[in-house]
Enzyme design. Structure first.
Site, PDB file in Angstrom:
ATOM      1  N   ASP A   1       0.806  -1.210   0.000  1.00  0.00           N
ATOM      2  CA  ASP A   1       0.000   0.000   0.000  1.00  0.00           C
ATOM      3  C   ASP A   1       0.844   1.267   0.000  1.00  0.00           C
ATOM      4  O   ASP A   1       2.001   1.249   0.434  1.00  0.00           O
ATOM      5  CB  ASP A   1      -0.904   0.003   1.245  1.00  0.00           C
ATOM      6  CG  ASP A   1      -2.256   0.627   0.948  1.00  0.00           C
ATOM      7  OD1 ASP A   1      -2.416   1.204  -0.145  1.00  0.00           O
ATOM      8  OD2 ASP A   1      -3.148   0.538   1.805  1.00  0.00           O
TER       9      ASP A   1
ATOM     10  N   HIS B   1      -0.064   5.860  -0.101  1.00  0.00           N
ATOM     11  CA  HIS B   1      -0.961   6.963  -0.402  1.00  0.00           C
ATOM     12  C   HIS B   1      -0.134   8.168  -0.780  1.00  0.00           C
ATOM     13  O   HIS B   1       0.845   8.481  -0.107  1.00  0.00           O
ATOM     14  CB  HIS B   1      -1.877   7.240   0.788  1.00  0.00           C
ATOM     15  CG  HIS B   1      -2.814   6.106   1.038  1.00  0.00           C
ATOM     16  ND1 HIS B   1      -2.482   5.066   1.877  1.00  0.00           N
ATOM     17  CD2 HIS B   1      -4.015   5.800   0.487  1.00  0.00           C
ATOM     18  CE1 HIS B   1      -3.465   4.180   1.851  1.00  0.00           C
ATOM     19  NE2 HIS B   1      -4.415   4.594   1.012  1.00  0.00           N
TER      20      HIS B   1
HETATM   21 ZN   LIG Z   1      -6.098   3.625   0.437  1.00  0.00          ZN
END
Ligand SMILES: [Zn+2]
Ligand SMILES: [Zn+2]
Length: 609
Positions: free
Chosen positions: A341, A343
């Site tokens: 992940d 961002h």
């Molecule tokens: Zn996210």
């Protein structure tokens, strides 16, 4: 069209079933990928032999060149006709159609062929189609004659609850495939055969990659030592590539207070998809279903100015989602998984370039893994149905445009799908095909303009005012679980050297070669090879077994290099190297073998033979 032909084959199958079993009651029979199915209630449980009989009868009917005769009738007459035939499920469909329209039929049965689509109101007329003796409620279209149906094969039988409801009777679902040509059918069957051989659940056990323990819980894979090696190599890769693209790594906890999910909007709507909360000091804590809200808190931990933007925060983050136990499948669908992940927090002006960079990152990975067949699937919001998402049409349009521009500039292939966007912004799914052509959605990119409002994510602009932040959600390598499941199928378990859990195994021919074997082991073990573990992954097989047996073992484990040492190797201070493919090289100096492994690990690419 292939779909029309496959759907027509479903009618043909139903006609054959009705011939052989006059008591049969028919549910729905839509076309699906590669073929068709029909849900049928029968007085007997069908066996594979029965399928063969039905298939044979289908062929006879097909060769008669039966037509698909369309009959338009008022809905009440259709109900009467079906009642007389004892087709109670068709009567039920007709009543549903009469009262609630075709939208309701589609929603409850998943069959778009029953009646013309998207009518929320009751229908007054319907069309019936007659093929031989078989009469079906259907909107068409079909082929003109059964002779136009190419080659077909009935594959299997499964149980299916009527209208997908466990309280309803269970029907028998007969699956078939249909293709234009014999060769296409053959290729499809071959693909299925290959997929079985490459099934990640079987290979994952055999190769010691993962296991699932009922004691721990369903959908919670345990990574074994070999699988953990692959995870660590993937994380090393991600760290290196993300470093090049300016990401910063963070580490955040796997649980959080409920409040964070009320802010994000996951609660109360997604409560059913989350693990039940844990109560601590009177506060509910949830296992996280995604990492975003945690990352947003990291962004908020200090004031941000335009000079800091973009801020790219990355973490291999463990998440938990509640999946129905029936939907679980090895690593491909689990309840606990670890996401690649990150961002990206940026200004609106930066969003396009950041999105583009993420696309290039995907392409770099695909190149590395020899994934040649891929495309981006762009889910655009249907602006007429915006209330389904959130009522900000300008924001949606602006965000969609950013993605569209990035896709066009990237030059990578893409397709568009209307009306399927996620609820907080337009998204792209990356669709990739394994070496045998199975398609998977492994990762999603999203451009999120709502997080800024919900979490008050801002930066101070040159004008000294606070401005909203755009958030890009991305996870090119998906989760370890899904990606490794994909890789197992893609490579059929024969991982390239940089990913192979064991890269080389030394096989002494007899005990008198053991000393030399140990010497070779030490040399390889201590050599500088930049793996995630800090050195080459080498084993010495000193079991009291024949050389042939040891080679067979190593082959089963799909180890790239088997290093055989006997008298002549001891004498010449070299190795006989047997590649996984069977190719053999004699008198290879140990240093040359180490070089080869080092080169393959560094470049993440196997050298030729
Ligand atoms: Zn996210
Ligand atoms: Zn039809």
């Amino acid at each position: 069209m292939l779909e029309t032909m496959r759907h027509s084959a479903a009618h043909l199958m139903a006609a054959a079933v009705q011939d052989l079993y006059p008591e049969a009651k028919f549910g729905v029979g839509p076309p699906i990928e590669y073929g068709f199915y029909y849900d049928i209630e029968l007085p007997v449980t069908l066996t594979p032999e029965d399928l063969k009989k039905i298939e044979k009868r289908m062929l006879q009917l097909k060769n008669k060149g039966l037509g698909y005769e369309r009959i338009e009738v008022p809905i009440d007459e259709a109900i009467k006709i079906m009642q007389e035939k004892g087709q109670t499920y068709k009567v039920e469909l007709l009543n549903l159609l009469k009262e609630r329209g075709s939208t309701a039929v589609l929603k409850e049965t998943g069959d778009a062929n029953v009646a013309d689509s998207d009518e929320a109101e009751g229908a007054s007329h319907v069309s019936l189609y007659k093929t031989g003796e078989f009469l079906d409620l259907c909107r068409g279209p079909h082929v003109e004659s059964t002779k136009e149906i190419g080659v077909f094969k009935l594959m299997r039988i499964a149980g299916a609850y009527w209208r997908g409801n466990e309280k309803n009777p269970q029907l028998q679902r007969l699956y078939g495939v249909a293709f234009e040509t014999k060769d296409e059918l053959k290729a499809h069957l071959h693909m299925l055969e290959e997929a079985k051989k490459r099934d990640h659940r079987r290979l994952g056990q055999e190769l010691g990659i993962f296991t699932i323990s009922e004691e721990v819980g369903r959908g919670l894979p345990l990574w074994l030592p070999n699988g953990t090696v692959i995870r660590e190599e993937l994380e090393k890769l991600a760290k290196e590539e993300e470093r090049k693209d300016g990401y910063l790594r963070i580490s955040t906890p796997e649980i959080t207070k409920d409040k964070l999910y009320y802010m994000s909007g996951h609660l109360p709507y997604y409560r059913d998809d989350m693990y039940a909360p844990i109560e601590i000091e009177g506060v509910e804590y949830f296992l996280r279903p995604m990492n975003c809200p945690h990352h947003h808190q990291v962004y908020l931990s200090q004031p941000r100015s335009y000079r800091d933007m973009p801020v790219r925060l990355a973490e291999y983050g463990q998440v938990y989602r509640f999946e129905q136990s029936g939907a679980l499948s090895g690593l491909m669908r689990a309840r606990g998984f670890c996401q690649n992940d990150a961002h990206i927090y940026c200004t609106f002006e930066q969003a396009k370039d950041e999105f583009l960079k993420v696309m290039h990152l995907h392409a770099r990975y695909y190149d590395m893994f020899n994934i040649e067949d891929y495309y981006m699937l762009f889910a655009k919001p249907d602006l007429h149905k915006l209330d389904k998402y959130v009522d900000e049409p300008e924001q949606w349009a602006a965000a969609s445009k950013v993605i569209q521009q990035a896709m066009d500039e990237s030059g990578y292939p893409y397709e568009e799908a209307e009306g399927e966007a996620a609820f907080y912004g337009p998204k792209i799914d990356f669709m990739i095909k394994s070496a045998i052509g199975t398609e998977y959605a492994i990762s999603t990119n999203q451009l999120d303009f709502l997080a800024s409002e919900r979490f008050n994510l801002t930066y101070k602009g040159q004008d000294d005012k606070e401005h909203p932040v755009y958030v890009i959600h991305r996870a090119p390598l998906g989760s370890h679980e899904r990606f490794v499941a994909f890789l197992i199928e893609h490579y059929a378990g024969a991982f390239p050297t940089w990913l192979a859990p064991v890269q080389a195994i030394i096989i002494p021919i007899s005990d008198r070669h053991l000393d030399y074997a140990h010497q070779v082991y030490k040399q390889i073990f201590e050599a500088e090879v930049p793996t995630a573990l800090g050195g080459a992954r080498v084993e010495l097989d000193d079991a009291r077994e024949s050389m042939q047996k040891k080679i067979r073992n190593a082959q089963r484990r799909k180890i790239p290099y088997m290093l055989i040492v006997g008298d002549s190797e001891v004498e010449s201070d070299t190795l006989s190297v047997r590649y996984r493919s069977g190719v053999e090289k004699r008198e290879v100096p140990v240093a040359a073998l180490i070089d080869r492994i080092r080169t393959e690990v560094k470049s993440r690419r196997d050298l030729g033979e």
